[in-house]
Design a protein around this motif. Structure first.
Motif, mmCIF file in Angstrom:
data_model
loop_
_atom_site.group_PDB
_atom_site.id
_atom_site.type_symbol
_atom_site.label_atom_id
_atom_site.label_comp_id
_atom_site.label_asym_id
_atom_site.label_seq_id
_atom_site.Cartn_x
_atom_site.Cartn_y
_atom_site.Cartn_z
ATOM 1 N N UNK A 24 69.151 -15.299 -52.535
ATOM 2 C CA UNK A 24 67.993 -15.204 -53.427
ATOM 3 C C UNK A 24 68.011 -13.923 -54.243
ATOM 4 N N UNK A 25 68.715 -12.905 -53.751
ATOM 5 C CA UNK A 25 68.765 -11.622 -54.465
ATOM 6 C C UNK A 25 70.066 -11.406 -55.216
ATOM 7 N N UNK A 26 71.070 -12.227 -55.003
ATOM 8 C CA UNK A 26 72.366 -12.012 -55.669
ATOM 9 C C UNK A 26 72.280 -11.972 -57.193
ATOM 10 N N UNK A 27 71.364 -12.713 -57.844
ATOM 11 C CA UNK A 27 71.292 -12.608 -59.305
ATOM 12 C C UNK A 27 70.947 -11.202 -59.813
ATOM 13 N N UNK A 28 70.424 -10.356 -58.951
ATOM 14 C CA UNK A 28 70.107 -8.979 -59.350
ATOM 15 C C UNK A 28 71.365 -8.128 -59.459
ATOM 16 N N UNK A 29 72.406 -8.511 -58.724
ATOM 17 C CA UNK A 29 73.670 -7.778 -58.742
ATOM 18 C C UNK A 29 74.349 -8.019 -60.086
ATOM 19 N N UNK A 30 74.850 -6.962 -60.740
ATOM 20 C CA UNK A 30 75.529 -7.167 -62.024
ATOM 21 C C UNK A 30 76.672 -8.187 -61.915
ATOM 22 N N UNK A 32 79.566 -8.243 -63.056
ATOM 23 C CA UNK A 32 80.915 -7.701 -62.841
ATOM 24 C C UNK A 32 81.096 -7.107 -61.447
ATOM 25 N N UNK A 33 80.114 -7.257 -60.582
ATOM 26 C CA UNK A 33 80.189 -6.748 -59.203
ATOM 27 C C UNK A 33 80.305 -7.936 -58.250
ATOM 28 N N UNK A 34 81.516 -8.199 -57.775
ATOM 29 C CA UNK A 34 81.772 -9.386 -56.965
ATOM 30 C C UNK A 34 81.612 -9.164 -55.466
ATOM 31 N N UNK A 35 81.612 -7.930 -55.013
ATOM 32 C CA UNK A 35 81.668 -7.678 -53.567
ATOM 33 C C UNK A 35 80.495 -8.259 -52.778
ATOM 34 N N UNK A 36 79.258 -8.123 -53.209
ATOM 35 C CA UNK A 36 78.188 -8.739 -52.411
ATOM 36 C C UNK A 36 78.317 -10.264 -52.312
ATOM 37 N N UNK A 37 78.650 -10.905 -53.399
ATOM 38 C CA UNK A 37 78.833 -12.357 -53.372
ATOM 39 C C UNK A 37 79.968 -12.777 -52.455
ATOM 40 N N UNK A 38 81.029 -11.989 -52.431
ATOM 41 C CA UNK A 38 82.156 -12.297 -51.541
ATOM 42 C C UNK A 38 81.750 -12.155 -50.079
ATOM 43 N N UNK A 59 84.214 -7.985 -45.924
ATOM 44 C CA UNK A 59 83.242 -8.291 -46.971
ATOM 45 C C UNK A 59 81.984 -7.464 -46.831
ATOM 46 N N UNK A 60 81.544 -7.290 -45.583
ATOM 47 C CA UNK A 60 80.343 -6.486 -45.335
ATOM 48 C C UNK A 60 80.574 -5.036 -45.754
ATOM 49 N N UNK A 61 81.720 -4.479 -45.389
ATOM 50 C CA UNK A 61 82.015 -3.084 -45.766
ATOM 51 C C UNK A 61 82.111 -2.937 -47.277
ATOM 52 N N UNK A 62 82.715 -3.904 -47.941
ATOM 53 C CA UNK A 62 82.829 -3.843 -49.404
ATOM 54 C C UNK A 62 81.451 -3.951 -50.057
ATOM 55 N N UNK A 63 80.606 -4.832 -49.547
ATOM 56 C CA UNK A 63 79.250 -4.962 -50.086
ATOM 57 C C UNK A 63 78.447 -3.693 -49.827
ATOM 58 N N UNK A 64 78.699 -3.042 -48.700
ATOM 59 C CA UNK A 64 78.021 -1.775 -48.417
ATOM 60 C C UNK A 64 78.435 -0.706 -49.431
ATOM 61 N N UNK A 65 79.710 -0.687 -49.777
ATOM 62 C CA UNK A 65 80.163 0.259 -50.817
ATOM 63 C C UNK A 65 79.494 -0.051 -52.154
ATOM 64 N N UNK A 66 79.348 -1.330 -52.467
ATOM 65 C CA UNK A 66 78.655 -1.724 -53.703
ATOM 66 C C UNK A 66 77.198 -1.274 -53.662
#
Length: 185
Positions: A24-30, A32-38, A59-66
């Protein structure tokens, strides 16, 4: 330390709920930022019957960096949306330890997503309404698993408040809830 029973299908149901919430919140992510979606996709694969693999943790660590990068760039809503993705991936690793902090593995994705949406709207009422709406997406299995754990812990700022709101709403739906005449474990 006391433990709770936690079957693999129940863990998948909790993860599926977290995935729904994070999305529900992924549309807020730019875009060009794929890590949270991944990260959310890796969690979804587990929820749909896949194995718990290193891809979920990576994936969790990458999304945390994002999330950290978005926060540091002054984009708090995008940061919270990415943290919802981290929480969705973390749901796959809910521990069977009867500790209140495990409730964040169950409800964290919903709370971070709600926080992201309320930051966009600049209205705390949006966050409260969003966690209540997400409560309707929790299956009976998710509620049953939640009720095996102690109530959500104090603290955690606004996200912690949203976790506690959702915790109360979901526990009231359980036949085991003292508010409904049942007994709480």
């Amino acid at each position: 330390m006391p433990t709770v029973e936690l079957a693999l299908d129940e863990l998948r149901a909790v993860t599926a709920f977290a995935v729904v919430c994070a999305r529900t919140a992924l549309p807020i992510v730019p875009h060009d930022e794929a890590r949270p979606g991944e990260a959310v996709d890796a969690a979804r694969a587990f929820a749909e019957g896949g194995r718990r693999t290193k891809a979920i943790r990576d994936g969790a660590w990458a999304a945390q960096r994002a999330a950290t990068e978005a926060r540091d760039d002054g984009r708090p809503a995008a940061s919270e949306a990415a943290r919802a993705a981290v929480a969705a991936a973390g749901a796959a690793y809910l521990h069977p330890l009867a500790r209140a902090k495990q409730v964040r593995h169950i409800l964290g994705a919903a709370a971070h997503a709600a926080r992201a949406l309320e930051l966009v709207a600049d209205d705390p009422g949006v966050g409260d309404a969003h966690v209540r709406a997400l409560a309707d997406r929790a299956t009976p299995v998710v509620v049953e698993v939640l009720c095996r754990y102690p109530r959500a812990p104090a603290g955690g700022g606004r996200v912690g408040e949203l976790v506690r709101v959702l915790d109360v709403v979901l526990r009231q739906r359980s036949p085991r809830s003292p508010e409904r005449g049942g007994s709480e474990a």
